[in-house]
Every structure is written in C-alpha cells, then in structure tokens.
Design a protein around this motif. Sequence first.
Motif, PDB file in Angstrom:
ATOM      1  N   THR A  21       0.820  -1.466  -0.168  1.00 52.74           N
ATOM      2  CA  THR A  21      -0.058  -0.223   0.209  1.00 52.74           C
ATOM      3  C   THR A  21       0.718   1.636   0.219  1.00 52.74           C
ATOM      4  N   GLY A  22       2.299   0.776   0.008  1.00 49.25           N
ATOM      5  CA  GLY A  22       3.548   2.405  -0.189  1.00 49.25           C
ATOM      6  C   GLY A  22       3.120   2.524   1.566  1.00 49.25           C
ATOM      7  N   SER A  23       2.993   2.178   2.805  1.00 43.81           N
ATOM      8  CA  SER A  23       3.562   2.288   2.965  1.00 43.81           C
ATOM      9  C   SER A  23       4.625   1.903   4.172  1.00 43.81           C
ATOM     10  N   THR A  24       5.968   2.565   4.811  1.00 38.66           N
ATOM     11  CA  THR A  24       6.823   1.530   5.595  1.00 38.66           C
ATOM     12  C   THR A  24       6.497   1.200   6.689  1.00 38.66           C
ATOM     13  N   CYS A  47      10.348  -7.598  16.064  1.00 43.91           N
ATOM     14  CA  CYS A  47      10.037  -6.414  16.041  1.00 43.91           C
ATOM     15  C   CYS A  47       9.212  -5.173  14.915  1.00 43.91           C
ATOM     16  N   MET A  48       8.063  -4.966  14.240  1.00 49.05           N
ATOM     17  CA  MET A  48       7.484  -4.842  13.162  1.00 49.05           C
ATOM     18  C   MET A  48       6.632  -2.880  13.773  1.00 49.05           C
ATOM     19  N   LEU A  49       7.651  -1.997  13.062  1.00 54.89           N
ATOM     20  CA  LEU A  49       7.184  -0.668  13.295  1.00 54.89           C
ATOM     21  C   LEU A  49       6.782  -0.157  11.838  1.00 54.89           C
ATOM     22  N   PHE A  50       5.183   0.438  12.348  1.00 60.26           N
ATOM     23  CA  PHE A  50       4.340   0.636  10.857  1.00 60.26           C
ATOM     24  C   PHE A  50       4.174   2.481  10.256  1.00 60.26           C
ATOM     25  N   GLY A  51       4.222   2.954   9.284  1.00 62.07           N
ATOM     26  CA  GLY A  51       3.831   4.454   9.590  1.00 62.07           C
ATOM     27  C   GLY A  51       4.843   5.555   9.633  1.00 62.07           C
ATOM     28  N   LYS A  52       3.813   6.764  10.050  1.00 62.94           N
ATOM     29  CA  LYS A  52       5.067   7.466  10.482  1.00 62.94           C
ATOM     30  C   LYS A  52       6.390   7.281  11.361  1.00 62.94           C
ATOM     31  N   ARG A  53       6.181   6.687  12.731  1.00 58.22           N
ATOM     32  CA  ARG A  53       6.933   5.730  13.537  1.00 58.22           C
ATOM     33  C   ARG A  53       8.091   5.111  12.442  1.00 58.22           C
ATOM     34  N   ALA A  54       7.926   4.085  11.389  1.00 58.81           N
ATOM     35  CA  ALA A  54       9.006   3.397  11.423  1.00 58.81           C
ATOM     36  C   ALA A  54       9.699   5.110  10.559  1.00 58.81           C
TER      37      ALA A  54
END
Length: 140
Positions: A21-24, A47-54
């Motif tokens: 979907t294009g998010s980091t 561990c996985m970080l998504f979106g703006k935190r990534a």
Amino acid sequence: MNKAQITGNLVRDVETKQTKTGSTMAIFTVAVNIGYGERQTTEYARCMLFGKRAESGLINYLKKGQPVAVAGSFEVERYTKKDGTQGASLTIAVDDVDLMGKRDESAAPAVAPTAAGELVIKSNSNPAMGNAAFDDDIPF
C-alpha cells in the motif's frame, strides 16, 4: 489484552521496507536473555514499526547491539522445523520503543527535526565550556 513488554539488544541494524500500500515498515529483532547462569537462554522477538513511526528519526538509532525496551501487541506463529520438531516465533507490532544504555553520538544525525517541525543542529561542544555562545543573548 494482548500486550508484550521486552528488553534486550538489537541483533542487527533496522531494516526498512515498503508495503504494497506504500506505507513504510521498519523491522528489527531483539534478543532477550531469560534466566541466569547455566540455565540462561536467549529468545528472539521480531519487531515491526509501521507508518510515521517507521519513517521517524528513531530508526537512525536502532543499530546492532543497542539495548532497547519494546512494548506492543504480539502474535505467536507455530511452525514445523526441517527436523520435524515444532517451533514458534514471536512477532511484536510495536507501540513504543525506548532506547536504553549509553547514547552513541556517532549514530545521531547532525540535524534532527523536532515535533514542531523545527530543525535543531546538534553541537559537539565541550560541556565544560558552558553555553558561551548564548551568554551574549542574556540581558543581565
């Protein structure tokens, strides 16, 4: 409630990827020591970080060996190993990451954005010298 809190050391530097979907997405593995002495074992949590935190500047500090505390929701995947035995892996969708241990100045970027979007230039000045550059601005 599905919450996990762990502390440990990063196994390798953080890896970033783009989702379909294009998010980091930022992925890192934390080694957690359990027990002590001869009974000590090491478990690993992906561990996985998504979106703006990534996308934030935090990922610049997530380097191999860095001690961290991680909190988030977890999922356990069970699988069959090549030798036929059962295994399990722990994945944490990270809500919070705290850097622990000594600050590594070499990993810090020279310019860092603040929450308000301003840029702060980090100085490597000698703390014993005080804030001589700012003394001229003080009216008394």
